[in-house]
Scaffold this active site. Structure first.
Site, PDB file in Angstrom:
ATOM      1  N   PHE A 178      56.322  63.063  44.358  1.00 53.48           N
ATOM      2  CA  PHE A 178      56.453  61.633  44.062  1.00 53.48           C
ATOM      3  C   PHE A 178      56.268  60.765  45.315  1.00 53.48           C
ATOM      4  O   PHE A 178      55.905  59.599  45.216  1.00 53.48           O
ATOM      5  CB  PHE A 178      57.855  61.337  43.516  1.00 53.48           C
ATOM      6  CG  PHE A 178      58.091  61.804  42.104  1.00 53.48           C
ATOM      7  CD1 PHE A 178      57.252  61.430  41.071  1.00 53.48           C
ATOM      8  CD2 PHE A 178      59.187  62.607  41.804  1.00 53.48           C
ATOM      9  CE1 PHE A 178      57.489  61.836  39.767  1.00 53.48           C
ATOM     10  CE2 PHE A 178      59.435  63.021  40.502  1.00 53.48           C
ATOM     11  CZ  PHE A 178      58.586  62.636  39.473  1.00 53.48           C
TER      12      PHE A 178
ATOM     13  N   THR B  12      50.022  66.952  38.550  1.00 49.18           N
ATOM     14  CA  THR B  12      50.828  65.932  39.228  1.00 49.18           C
ATOM     15  C   THR B  12      52.282  66.125  38.845  1.00 49.18           C
ATOM     16  O   THR B  12      52.598  66.820  37.880  1.00 49.18           O
ATOM     17  CB  THR B  12      50.458  64.504  38.769  1.00 49.18           C
ATOM     18  OG1 THR B  12      50.815  64.358  37.382  1.00 49.18           O
ATOM     19  CG2 THR B  12      48.993  64.234  38.977  1.00 49.18           C
ATOM     20  N   ASP B  13      53.171  65.468  39.563  1.00 47.96           N
ATOM     21  CA  ASP B  13      54.528  65.356  39.051  1.00 47.96           C
ATOM     22  C   ASP B  13      54.519  64.255  37.985  1.00 47.96           C
ATOM     23  O   ASP B  13      53.529  63.538  37.795  1.00 47.96           O
ATOM     24  CB  ASP B  13      55.537  65.077  40.169  1.00 47.96           C
ATOM     25  CG  ASP B  13      56.952  65.516  39.745  1.00 47.96           C
ATOM     26  OD1 ASP B  13      57.149  65.818  38.552  1.00 47.96           O
ATOM     27  OD2 ASP B  13      57.853  65.547  40.598  1.00 47.96           O
ATOM     28  N   TYR B  14      55.608  64.159  37.301  1.00 48.91           N
ATOM     29  CA  TYR B  14      55.778  63.330  36.102  1.00 48.91           C
ATOM     30  C   TYR B  14      55.403  61.865  36.348  1.00 48.91           C
ATOM     31  O   TYR B  14      56.096  61.168  37.081  1.00 48.91           O
ATOM     32  CB  TYR B  14      57.244  63.440  35.712  1.00 48.91           C
ATOM     33  CG  TYR B  14      57.627  63.128  34.304  1.00 48.91           C
ATOM     34  CD1 TYR B  14      58.009  64.152  33.438  1.00 48.91           C
ATOM     35  CD2 TYR B  14      57.651  61.836  33.839  1.00 48.91           C
ATOM     36  CE1 TYR B  14      58.406  63.875  32.144  1.00 48.91           C
ATOM     37  CE2 TYR B  14      58.035  61.551  32.546  1.00 48.91           C
ATOM     38  CZ  TYR B  14      58.417  62.572  31.700  1.00 48.91           C
ATOM     39  OH  TYR B  14      58.811  62.291  30.419  1.00 48.91           O
TER      40      TYR B  14
ATOM     41  N   SER C  53      53.293  60.566  38.194  1.00 45.84           N
ATOM     42  CA  SER C  53      53.153  60.143  39.595  1.00 45.84           C
ATOM     43  C   SER C  53      51.801  59.488  39.875  1.00 45.84           C
ATOM     44  O   SER C  53      51.655  58.832  40.908  1.00 45.84           O
ATOM     45  CB  SER C  53      53.417  61.304  40.550  1.00 45.84           C
ATOM     46  OG  SER C  53      52.451  62.295  40.420  1.00 45.84           O
TER      47      SER C  53
END
Ligand code: BGC
Length: 777
Positions: free
Chosen positions: A281, A312-314, A316
């Site tokens: 993030f 990706t992260d959530y 992001s």
């Protein structure tokens, strides 16, 4: 291809670096990326799963020839189901999205039945019938929950850690899952950051070994086997360096610190063949990690030769807009794809904007194709094109979940993870003739708190064995246990004395008090940063009153971070740090308290005396005015006015019910040079009365460098079991490349010079007598 460490390569690693002579083509089987000419790949062995497969290439070529841009973008899209969510929910239309071919992967959906149902939508109701990939946060167990990751790390037991990941993979895959968002390999040196609980602690070497063990455990030897799952190294990169320990905050560290501290566990995961990476993030050097071409392409693919895919992260990618890096979502999507992202988790940015970006010409179709191929390849390697339902097997699910041997493994790993921090006058183990034990504190009989955060599909209500249950089940004949909460860990209860009277009445009647205190399970993990490391609520106040009764007090800490328990250290008789020990946690705590297991955990992270010392870690630099240079209390040295520099408990520290003696260290030679090695050995003896395990640790100090070097670095460890009176000689072999770092010119390698080395039970040179050796040209 031979595996080779970075050390000898003397790599030019920075953009702008001019040495290009050793530029080599990308490794075989590796989709072409636009890796800049100045990036020099490191030679490494290809993981078995990445072996060239012409049949796979043919299948994927044919498939991709039939795919529209919408189909392709679908493969780059990961959405959560509505079973649960691990962040802001942005879409609840995932079933329609699957049917329309707009999504290629789903997370937060499990069980053989449910994954089969969703898979059927993808395979039977979409035009191309491409199977879905199912991911989930299987972090420290799936159904059978092991200790939180930081707790597992405290075992310093790589076989146990690998076993925990193996069991997790067996259970998760039996519920239709193909992929876990684990291991988190972020180095964490700031106990305020809630996510310290999710990693392996503060150390580069220990973190790298644990990263490898976890990848091995999840992925096994065969990615295509139905009882293994894809691992994910996350969060790339430097997420643990969030300013002021506040989650998601800016990261601003030097390139050298990034390379020497934060990247090595990720590199280790690549070397172990990890199948996927997750972005972070945070920003690094002004660029959000999901838009960092430097991290995702130059380093990850260019230098490390990573063959898997990047998720990706959530949301992001979306967050690149509030970061102030992208003007709008369309631009964010373009920047992320261009940087090297393959799959967009939950943000639907690729879904909503990428096709337009391609038709506008701001993104080339080749960039989309490259990412699509990586995803399809992984689905192919998992065998999903041959049989999309191969992981969704109800019969296997039935016989696999909560298998008795899995529960036994969870109990064993939990007791191996516990760290005995204090044990005055051998208060522990509790004597068999202890009459009444008063179990007091909010964590004595609390099921949800046993399993910590990110407990995946773990049951929080019924399964976890609490301390009370575990102690009652395992107490020696005649020992009675009575329990009251007495205090509260809720921040808002600070100042309240509700429950104290009842707790004190029990305490006064008892022979010994076990105070079960710490933090509520969700006070660490994501979005759980604190500015204080003290016991929350009114626990400290009750603890002081319990000690005032004059009864011996044993503090059992359940927590996901180092807390500042300085007062407890000075005033209670014994302290056991039990982390959040998992489904079988109560039994494991009882095993240690009653002596069925001799504690062997060691701290993987420094425990500060007070939050004001943070960040504090064992491998700090010496400074020009180290405190040892002055008289006690001297002014112009690097120190605080109100607190010693030393932490409360050092990295690597932990007690046992036995004691261990260390012989002086012997070296195989006084020096070594390129291509050589040196072996350091010491003989360890169990000088106690009971069998026990010792974590023998090797530390090194590089005395002078082209840049300053830490005062100590862990370079090896071995956990050994010794009977009373038994001795064992432990040997560590070091090569010059083990002493490599990022030198003044930003190349990576070792430097000749003098080194100090010691073998000890914890960090801190004073624990042992160092020897010296020379590294020659
Ligand atoms: C976390 C990740 C996690 C993801 C999916 C994010 O909020 O940072 O670690 O894997 O959610 O649940």
């Amino acid at each position: 291809m031979a595996k080779q460490l970075l050390a000898f390569a003397a790599l030019p690693i920075l953009a702008g670096c001019t040495t290009v002579a050793t530029q080599a083509p990308p490794p075989a089987g590796h989709a072409a990326t636009d890796i800049p000419a100045h990036v020099v790949p490191v030679e490494r062995a290809q993981p078995a799963w990445a072996a060239p497969d012409p049949e796979m290439d043919r299948t994927i070529d044919e498939l991709m020839a039939r795919m529209t841009i919408e189909d392709k973008v679908g493969q780059l899209t990961l959405l959560t189901s509505d079973w649960e969510s691990t962040g802001p929910t942005m879409r609840d239309t995932y079933r329609q999205d699957i049917r329309a071919g707009r999504v290629g992967a789903i997370f937060n959906a499990y069980t053989a039945g449910y994954t089969r149902e969703l898979q059927r939508l993808a395979v039977e109701e979409t035009r191309l019938g491409i199977p879905l990939l199912f991911g989930y946060d299987v972090i420290h167990g799936h159904r059978t929950i092991f200790p939180i990751s930081l707790g597992e790390a405290a075992s310093w037991d790589l076989a146990a850690i690998e076993k925990a990941a193996r069991v997790s993979a067996q259970e998760a895959s039996a519920e239709g899952l193909h992929w876990t968002f684990s291991p988190m390999v972020d180095i964490a040196r700031d106990a305020r950051w809630g996510r310290v609980s999710e990693g392996a602690g503060e150390d580069v070497y220990l973190g790298a070994q644990i990263a490898r063990a976890r990848v091995r455990g999840y992925q096994g030897h065969d990615l295509g086997a139905t009882d293994t799952i894809l691992a994910t190294a996350k969060h790339f990169a430097a997420y643990g360096a969030a300013q002021a320990g506040r989650d998601y905050h800016t990261v601003d560290i030097s390139e050298r610190t990034l390379r020497d501290v934060y990247l090595p566990p990720f590199k280790a995961a690549v070397d172990e063949g990890v199948a996927s990476f997750m972005t972070a993030f945070n920003e690094y050097d002004g660029i959000p990690a999901s838009g960092s071409r430097y991290l995702l392409t130059d380093v990850l693919r260019g230098q490390w030769g990573f063959d898997g895919f990047v998720v990706t992260d959530y949301t992001s990618i979306n967050e690149m807009v509030p970061h102030g890096y992208s003007a709008d979502l369309a631009q964010a999507g373009e920047q992320a794809l261009d940087a090297g992202v393959d799959m967009d988790m939950q943000g639907a940015v690729f879904m909503d904007h990428l096709a337009q970006s391609v038709s506008d010409g701001t993104i080339e179709m080749a960039a989309v194709d490259r990412a699509v191929r990586r995803i399809l390849e992984m689905k192919y390697r998992l065998g999903l094109f041959a049989d999309p339902y191969r992981y969704a097997d109800e019969a296997r699910e039935q016989e696999t979940l909560y298998r008795p041997d899995f529960l036994e493994a969870a109990r064993d790993v939990a007791r191996r993870s516990m760290v005995l921090l204090k044990n005055e006058d051998d208060t522990l183990p509790l004597a068999a003739n202890t009459g009444l034990v008063a179990l007091i504190g909010p964590l004595g009989d609390s099921k949800p708190d046993m399993i910590g955060s990110w407990a995946a599909a773990g049951d929080r209500e019924a399964r976890p064995v609490t301390l009370l249950e575990g102690m009652r089940a395992n107490a020696p004949e005649g020992v009675r246990i009575e329990q009251v909460a007495g205090a509260s860990y809720r921040f808002e209860d600070e100042g309240s004395t509700e429950g104290f009277a009842e707790a004190l009445a029990l305490a006064r009647r008892s022979d010994v008090i076990v105070a079960a205190m710490g933090e509520r399970w969700d006070m660490t993990g994501e979005a759980a940063s604190r500015t204080s490391l003290d016991l929350p609520g009114n626990q400290q106040a009750l603890l002081e009153q319990l000690v005032a009764t004059g009864k011996p007090v044993i503090l059992v800490m359940l927590s996901g971070r180092p807390n500042s328990i300085t007062w407890a250290d000075e005033n209670v008789a014994a302290i056991l740090h039990a982390w959040y020990p998992g489904t079988m946690g109560g039994h494991a705590v009882a095993d240690v308290l009653f002596g069925a297991y001799n504690p062997s955990g060691r701290l993987p992270i420094t425990f500060p005396r007070t939050v004001g010392q943070v960040p504090i870690h064992y491998d700090m630099k010496n400074t020009g005015r180290p405190i040892e240079l002055g008289e006690p209390g001297a002014k112009y040295v690097s120190r605080y006015l109100d607190t010693p520099n030393d932490p409360l408990y050092r990295f690597g520290y932990g007690l046992s019910y036995s004691s261990f003696g260390y012989s002086p260290v012997t070296l195989s030679a006084p020096s070594m040079g390129a291509g050589g090695s040196i072996t350091a050995s010491a003989t360890i003896t169990n000088t106690g009365d009971v069998a026990g395990e010792e974590v023998v640790q090797l530390y090194v100090r590089d005395l002078v460098g082209s840049v300053t070097r830490p005062v100590q670095e862990l370079k090896g460890f071995e956990k050994i079991a010794l009977q009373p009176g038994e001795s064992r000689t432990v040997r560590f072999t070091l090569k010059p490349e083990d002493l490599a770092f990022t030198r003044a010119d930003m190349s990576h390698g070792w430097e000749p010079g003098e080194f100090r080395l010691w073998i000890a039970p914890s960090s801190g040179a004073e624990a042992a007598t160092p020897v010296t050796f020379t590294l020659t040209e």
